[in-house]
Design an enzyme around this catalytic site. Structure first.
Site, short mmCIF file in Angstrom:
data_model
loop_
_atom_site.label_atom_id
_atom_site.label_comp_id
_atom_site.label_asym_id
_atom_site.label_seq_id
_atom_site.Cartn_x
_atom_site.Cartn_y
_atom_site.Cartn_z
N HIS A 61 -7.17 -6.25 -1.28
CA HIS A 61 -6.08 -5.29 -1.09
C HIS A 61 -5.02 -5.76 -0.11
CE1 HIS A 61 -4.16 -1.39 -0.99
NE2 HIS A 61 -4.29 -1.32 0.33
N ASP A 104 0.86 -1.18 0.00
CA ASP A 104 0.00 0.00 0.00
C ASP A 104 0.90 1.24 0.00
OD1 ASP A 104 -2.93 1.07 0.52
OD2 ASP A 104 -1.72 1.98 2.10
#
Length: 331
Positions: free
Chosen positions: A310, A103
């Site tokens: 994610h 991320d």
């Protein structure tokens, strides 16, 4: 199997102190988390990398956990994070390291390798692809993306605004945010607009799976997230607040200005990318992945995990560990 104990340490860096968790001996692998996470996001990787013969070190990025939390927004610009990473490598008595990020940590890792290639000799990127700096001011670009609504990065820009949404119920907000971006709990397109866009006068949490922005006792957690895991994350942010974490987003224009000399620059070191096919980061940035022959000329392999959201190293720990170890041993 050898058992390598974990050690928590605070090390001095030029900008303050960084908390890290260390396991194993061998070549240094520095693990950098994203938003809203912790060193704990690498809990499945630390013992496996240690067993594979590496010195695995997961940090709390500045503003998180036990690391320093400067007051100034500008203290969270990309160049400061890079300096922290270099400082950690030096504090550990090493000259170089492989850096792996997820991320925001992926962007921090890529830019650490770009600006300090003598220190970071290989780079692994999880979830967020590498996209070189370009000619568009980020806040202008994000403002256009939103249309009638507000893109989440724009929503995060105003100091205190997102904090006012999150901090009254940190645990509930985190549970909803994690669930919204996990393959097994994320809302479908048929359920309405993505949480990445905020309606006028609304909140990001309005589009969490629970519907009203709060996750009740009956709300299903993602399969990778136990109640104990959620308790750990919540306790960290209940202690620190969210401002340090959100300040990363509030520096996108400063980063753009600071990195002007590296406009369009490739990251040449040996690299690896792992993403999820259900992650907006990989679908929105598909063109960035296609550009890897030019932007990541040292790329060993790129993997898009089917049915993964994610939080790749937590959702699919076994696969990510296997890919990381194979790549690290080859490097």
């Amino acid at each position: 199997m050898t058992h390598y104990p974990q050690h928590h340490r605070l090390v001095d860096v030029p900008g303050g102190r960084i908390h890290l968790v260390e396991q194993g001996t061998g070549p240094l692998v520095l693990l950098v988390h994203g938003f809203p996470e912790s060193w704990y996001s690498w809990r499945h990787q630390l013992p496996v990398l240690a067993e594979a013969g590496f010195r695995a070190v997961a940090i709390d990025v500045r503003g998180y956990g036990r690391s320093s939390k400067p007051r100034e927004v500008a203290a969270y610009r990309m160049t400061e994070h890079i300096a922290d990473n270099v400082g950690v490598v030096r504090a550990l008595g090493e000259e170089s390291a492989t850096i792996v990020g997820h991320d925001w940590g992926s962007a921090i890792a890529a830019n650490s390798a770009l600006l300090k290639p003598d220190v970071f000799t290989a780079v692994g990127l999880l979830s967020v692809p590498y996209a070189p700096r370009n000619g568009f001011r980020p806040t202008d670009a994000f403002a256009r993306i939103g249309g009638d609504e507000e893109f989440y990065v724009s929503y995060f820009q105003e100091e205190g605004r997102a904090e006012a949404e999150i901090e009254p119920d940190v645990r509930g907000w985190l549970a909803g945010f994690y669930a919204s971006l996990s393959a097994d709990t994320m809302p479908s397109a048929a359920d309405g607009p993505s949480l990445h866009f905020v309606a006028p006068g609304g909140r990001m949490s309005d589009r969490f799976p629970a519907g009203e922005g709060q996750v009740g006792v009956a709300q299903s957690l993602p399969s990778w997230l136990t109640e104990d895991d959620l308790d750990f994350y919540a306790a960290e942010f209940e202690r620190t607040g969210l401002t340090g974490a959100l300040n990363r987003y509030r520096n996108v224009d400063r980063d753009w200005e600071d990195l002007a000399a590296w406009d369009g620059a490739p990251v040449a070191q040996p690299s690896l990318f792992i993403g999820g096919d259900q992650d907006a980061s990989t679908t929105w940035l598909a063109d960035a992945i296609k550009a890897y022959p030019e932007t990541l000329p040292g790329l060993a392999s790129s993997h898009i995990l089917e049915g993964c959201g994610h939080w790749v190293q937590q959702e699919r720990a076994y696969e990510v560990n296997r890919l990381l170890v194979e790549w690290l041993k080859a490097v």
